[in-house]
Design a protein around this motif. Structure first.
Motif, mmCIF file in Angstrom:
data_model
loop_
_atom_site.group_PDB
_atom_site.id
_atom_site.type_symbol
_atom_site.label_atom_id
_atom_site.label_comp_id
_atom_site.label_asym_id
_atom_site.label_seq_id
_atom_site.Cartn_x
_atom_site.Cartn_y
_atom_site.Cartn_z
ATOM 1 N N CYS A 87 0.793 -1.240 0.000
ATOM 2 C CA CYS A 87 0.000 0.000 0.000
ATOM 3 C C CYS A 87 0.820 1.284 0.000
ATOM 4 C CB CYS A 87 -0.926 0.020 1.208
ATOM 5 S SG CYS A 87 -2.160 -1.275 1.185
ATOM 6 N N GLY A 88 2.111 1.197 -0.042
ATOM 7 C CA GLY A 88 2.934 2.395 -0.075
ATOM 8 C C GLY A 88 3.691 2.613 1.220
ATOM 9 N N PRO A 89 4.734 3.441 1.164
ATOM 10 C CA PRO A 89 5.655 3.597 2.298
ATOM 11 C C PRO A 89 5.052 4.262 3.531
ATOM 12 C CG PRO A 89 6.176 5.165 0.564
ATOM 13 C CD PRO A 89 5.128 4.245 0.019
ATOM 14 N N GLU A 90 3.933 4.936 3.385
ATOM 15 C CA GLU A 90 3.337 5.606 4.542
ATOM 16 C C GLU A 90 2.176 4.824 5.140
ATOM 17 O OE1 GLU A 90 2.428 9.624 3.521
ATOM 18 O OE2 GLU A 90 4.473 10.047 2.883
ATOM 19 N N ALA A 91 1.910 3.655 4.631
ATOM 20 C CA ALA A 91 0.790 2.847 5.124
ATOM 21 C C ALA A 91 1.086 2.323 6.529
ATOM 22 C CB ALA A 91 0.535 1.676 4.184
ATOM 23 N N ILE A 92 0.041 2.305 7.345
ATOM 24 C CA ILE A 92 0.167 1.740 8.685
ATOM 25 C C ILE A 92 -1.001 0.787 8.922
ATOM 26 C CG2 ILE A 92 1.461 3.645 9.715
ATOM 27 C CD1 ILE A 92 -1.152 4.658 10.905
ATOM 28 N N VAL A 93 -0.797 -0.139 9.831
ATOM 29 C CA VAL A 93 -1.831 -1.113 10.166
ATOM 30 C C VAL A 93 -1.804 -1.336 11.671
ATOM 31 C CG1 VAL A 93 -0.350 -3.128 9.775
ATOM 32 C CG2 VAL A 93 -2.801 -3.364 9.565
ATOM 33 N N ARG A 94 -2.991 -1.524 12.248
ATOM 34 C CA ARG A 94 -3.063 -1.810 13.674
ATOM 35 C C ARG A 94 -4.221 -2.759 13.923
ATOM 36 N NH1 ARG A 94 -6.799 1.400 16.749
ATOM 37 N NH2 ARG A 94 -7.861 2.912 15.437
ATOM 38 N N VAL A 103 -6.345 -0.529 8.352
ATOM 39 C CA VAL A 103 -5.274 -0.097 7.458
ATOM 40 C C VAL A 103 -5.507 1.370 7.126
ATOM 41 C CG1 VAL A 103 -4.175 -0.428 5.207
ATOM 42 C CG2 VAL A 103 -5.043 -2.408 6.479
ATOM 43 N N THR A 104 -4.477 2.178 7.298
ATOM 44 C CA THR A 104 -4.543 3.596 6.943
ATOM 45 C C THR A 104 -3.460 3.865 5.919
ATOM 46 O OG1 THR A 104 -5.326 4.124 9.168
ATOM 47 C CG2 THR A 104 -4.484 5.956 7.846
ATOM 48 N N THR A 105 -3.872 4.391 4.765
ATOM 49 C CA THR A 105 -2.919 4.602 3.680
ATOM 50 C C THR A 105 -3.386 5.717 2.758
ATOM 51 O OG1 THR A 105 -1.804 3.553 1.810
ATOM 52 C CG2 THR A 105 -4.017 2.790 2.282
ATOM 53 N N SER A 106 -2.433 6.372 2.146
ATOM 54 C CA SER A 106 -2.773 7.324 1.091
ATOM 55 C C SER A 106 -2.630 6.638 -0.267
ATOM 56 C CB SER A 106 -1.863 8.547 1.161
ATOM 57 O OG SER A 106 -0.514 8.162 1.068
ATOM 58 N N GLY A 107 -2.134 5.419 -0.253
ATOM 59 C CA GLY A 107 -1.983 4.638 -1.477
ATOM 60 C C GLY A 107 -3.232 3.822 -1.753
ATOM 61 N N PRO A 108 -3.124 2.909 -2.693
ATOM 62 C CA PRO A 108 -4.288 2.096 -3.053
ATOM 63 C C PRO A 108 -4.638 1.107 -1.944
ATOM 64 C CG PRO A 108 -2.338 1.304 -4.173
ATOM 65 C CD PRO A 108 -1.942 2.565 -3.472
ATOM 66 N N PRO A 109 -5.911 0.748 -1.814
ATOM 67 C CA PRO A 109 -6.293 -0.262 -0.820
ATOM 68 C C PRO A 109 -5.831 -1.645 -1.256
ATOM 69 C CG PRO A 109 -8.194 0.373 -2.118
ATOM 70 C CD PRO A 109 -7.064 1.272 -2.540
ATOM 71 N N LEU A 110 -5.796 -2.555 -0.299
ATOM 72 C CA LEU A 110 -5.427 -3.932 -0.615
ATOM 73 C C LEU A 110 -6.459 -4.546 -1.547
ATOM 74 C CD1 LEU A 110 -4.419 -5.213 2.936
ATOM 75 C CD2 LEU A 110 -2.889 -4.904 0.994
ATOM 76 N N THR A 111 -5.983 -5.286 -2.519
ATOM 77 C CA THR A 111 -6.879 -6.013 -3.415
ATOM 78 C C THR A 111 -7.153 -7.399 -2.820
ATOM 79 O OG1 THR A 111 -5.076 -7.011 -4.673
ATOM 80 C CG2 THR A 111 -5.881 -4.851 -5.434
ATOM 81 N N LYS A 112 -8.126 -8.101 -3.364
ATOM 82 C CA LYS A 112 -8.417 -9.462 -2.904
ATOM 83 C C LYS A 112 -7.200 -10.364 -3.099
ATOM 84 C CE LYS A 112 -13.404 -9.407 -3.460
ATOM 85 N NZ LYS A 112 -14.577 -10.024 -4.079
ATOM 86 N N ALA A 113 -6.504 -10.192 -4.201
ATOM 87 C CA ALA A 113 -5.312 -11.006 -4.464
ATOM 88 C C ALA A 113 -4.221 -10.732 -3.428
ATOM 89 C CB ALA A 113 -4.790 -10.733 -5.874
ATOM 90 N N GLN A 114 -4.055 -9.476 -3.049
ATOM 91 C CA GLN A 114 -3.044 -9.131 -2.038
ATOM 92 C C GLN A 114 -3.425 -9.706 -0.676
ATOM 93 O OE1 GLN A 114 -3.207 -4.900 -2.745
ATOM 94 N NE2 GLN A 114 -1.178 -4.916 -3.735
ATOM 95 N N ILE A 115 -4.710 -9.683 -0.351
ATOM 96 C CA ILE A 115 -5.155 -10.266 0.912
ATOM 97 C C ILE A 115 -4.906 -11.768 0.910
ATOM 98 C CG2 ILE A 115 -7.196 -10.748 2.327
ATOM 99 C CD1 ILE A 115 -8.188 -7.909 1.556
#
Length: 92
Positions: free
Chosen positions: A27-34, A46-58
């Motif tokens: 999701c990009g270098p600034e993405a965070i997850v908790r 998930v907090t990100t300014s990039g694209p959300p996770l796709t089903k394939a990525q999950i």
């Protein structure tokens, strides 16, 4: 600066260690997850300014999580007896 988006990812089958180490890759270098609970379900926020996770990525995260858990179970001594030394009780 791009706007950030937050969204819930159900945690079933996803290891916390794996999603935290791989979220920036997906999701990009600034993405965070908790860890997060949404409507009674445990998962991740998930907090990100990039694209959300796709089903394939999950699905990739789930596969990586399974491999991670299998490695951890081989390395750790799970359910091994632990000797406990108990002192004698004294009479009052």
């Amino acid at each position: 600066m791009a706007a950030t988006n937050s969204y819930f990812v159900p945690g079933f089958g996803i290891s916390r260690a794996v999603i935290q180490s791989e979220i920036r890759y997906h999701c990009g270098p600034e993405a965070i997850v908790r860890p997060y609970t949404h409507q009674g379900r445990d998962g991740f926020l998930v907090t990100t300014s990039g694209p959300p996770l796709t089903k394939a990525q999950i699905e990739d995260l789930k596969k990586s999580s399974q491999e991670y858990e299998e490695r951890q179970s081989r390395e750790a001594f799970v359910n091994q007896p632990v000797p406990v030394i108990q002192g004698r009780r004294r009479s009052p």
